[in-house]
Design an enzyme around this catalytic site. Structure first.
Site, PDB file in Angstrom:
ATOM      1  N   LYS A 130      -0.062   3.657  -2.706  1.00  0.00           N
ATOM      2  CA  LYS A 130      -1.073   4.710  -2.589  1.00  0.00           C
ATOM      3  C   LYS A 130      -0.443   6.089  -2.383  1.00  0.00           C
ATOM      4  O   LYS A 130      -1.108   7.111  -2.593  1.00  0.00           O
ATOM      5  CB  LYS A 130      -2.044   4.385  -1.459  1.00  0.00           C
ATOM      6  CG  LYS A 130      -2.865   3.116  -1.722  1.00  0.00           C
ATOM      7  CD  LYS A 130      -3.855   2.863  -0.609  1.00  0.00           C
ATOM      8  CE  LYS A 130      -4.674   1.605  -0.885  1.00  0.00           C
ATOM      9  NZ  LYS A 130      -3.953   0.370  -0.528  1.00  0.00           N
TER      10      LYS A 130
ATOM     11  N   SER B 255      -6.489   3.152   4.023  1.00  0.00           N
ATOM     12  CA  SER B 255      -5.742   2.521   2.936  1.00  0.00           C
ATOM     13  C   SER B 255      -6.698   1.723   2.058  1.00  0.00           C
ATOM     14  O   SER B 255      -6.438   0.569   1.692  1.00  0.00           O
ATOM     15  CB  SER B 255      -4.629   1.612   3.486  1.00  0.00           C
ATOM     16  OG  SER B 255      -3.683   1.318   2.482  1.00  0.00           O
TER      17      SER B 255
ATOM     18  N   SER C 186       0.795  -1.235   0.000  1.00  0.00           N
ATOM     19  CA  SER C 186       0.000   0.000   0.000  1.00  0.00           C
ATOM     20  C   SER C 186       0.825   1.281   0.000  1.00  0.00           C
ATOM     21  O   SER C 186       0.255   2.382  -0.053  1.00  0.00           O
ATOM     22  CB  SER C 186      -0.960   0.011   1.194  1.00  0.00           C
ATOM     23  OG  SER C 186      -2.049  -0.853   0.940  1.00  0.00           O
TER      24      SER C 186
END
Length: 322
Positions: free
Chosen positions: A75, A132, A72
């Protein structure tokens, strides 16, 4: 609106005292430590880097250019692209983003919007920073590039343009893909670019809680409350990557950006990140003090020589004759 911690500003004498005490503490930590922070991670997935934000100087590096799965941390790049769209006027904070069937199908972590529902750009930012949310990341990619696949291509091109030379993105979320790879150095570069390119947007990474309907969503990044001075940035995990984190911390005017990849748990990862930041701070303080210590040694040496010369003059035959 994001909830952030606000601390009162210290006075100039207080700041000076804190800098002195911080320098002494950091030096003592460096002297007492038996060795640099060993990787408690202990796996071939491990990589780390800590840089000083102002100078870009690398203070700690381990496997920094070896490719790893970002999970993640991807992101962060999705947010970078969204911040660019805000800066360029292509979207506004109130612009609605629609949840497609494809985006809604993404596995957790997710916000869980039904197909056809919308959220604003600002809500999307907060959902990415705190929850997230994979479904929101996919929806953002579709909104900005037409499809998530195309968004991955655009992300990669932009990443290369800002200096992330060994990074390839295949999706907006960091969900498993063998070709979605990065390095600790590239993630440090991205962290610095988010801070420097979008100083007014970086504040979102300090969000501790995000209110979504009747639910209060807590940020996955526990470093915000557990490490003094930490104010972002992002955590990540998939099975193949281990536990990753990019952390920025500001102490007494010195900002550090650290990356740790490959932890076996979030607790281990966070402790190791804290240890690396402490050691990097000690090295930074030591390098700042070295020129002053050299100057002090010169002054002391000159004073000693002058005292010896004067004492010698007092003991010469001429001086005794007087």
């Amino acid at each position: 609106m994001p909830q952030t911690r606000v601390e009162p500003c210290a006075s100039a004498p207080q700041r000076a005292a804190r800098r002195v005490l911080a320098g002494i503490a950091a030096l003592c930590a460096a002297w007492l430590a038996p060795a640099p922070a060993a990787a408690q991670i202990g796996s071939d997935r491990y990589a780390a880097m800590v840089v000083e934000a102002r100078s870009g100087r690398v203070l700690i590096a381990a496997n920094a250019d070896e490719q790893r799965y970002p999970a993640s941390l991807t992101k962060m790049m999705t947010l970078y692209m969204l911040f660019e769209a805000l800066r360029d006027g292509r979207v506004q904070l109130t612009t609605p983003i629609r949840m497609s069937q494809e985006a809604a199908s993404r596995p957790p972590s997710k916000l869980g919007l039904p197909v056809g529902a919308t959220l604003t750009v600002e809500q999307a930012i907060l959902a990415l920073v705190t929850k997230s949310a994979n479904d929101v990341a996919a929806a953002v990619g579709e909104h900005l590039a037409g499809s998530e696949e195309r968004f991955g291509q655009v992300m990669t091109m932009r990443a290369r343009a800002i200096g992330m030379t060994r990074t390839t993105f295949r999706n907006a979320s960091g969900l498993p893909d063998p070709d979605n790879v990065t390095t600790a150095r590239d993630m440090a570069t991205l962290g610095l670019r988010l801070i420097n390119d979008f100083p007014n947007r970086y504040r979102y990474f300090s969000t501790v809680h995000f209110s979504w309907g009747r639910t209060m969503i807590r940020n996955h990044n526990r470093m915000l409350g557990d490490y003094e001075g930490a104010d972002g940035i992002k955590t990540g995990f998939i099975r193949d990557s281990g536990f990753n984190i990019v952390t920025s911390a500001l102490r007494d005017g010195v900002r550090l950006v650290g990356v740790t990849m490959g932890g076996s748990s979030w607790v281990e990862r966070d402790r190791h990140m804290g240890a690396l930041l402490d050691q990097a701070e000690a090295r930074s303080v030591s390098s700042l003090l070295k020129p002053h210590l050299a100057g002090l040694r010169s002054v002391v040496r000159d004073a000693v020589m002058l005292s010896v010369t004067r004492a010698h003059e007092r003991l010469t035959p001429d001086s005794l004759a007087r």
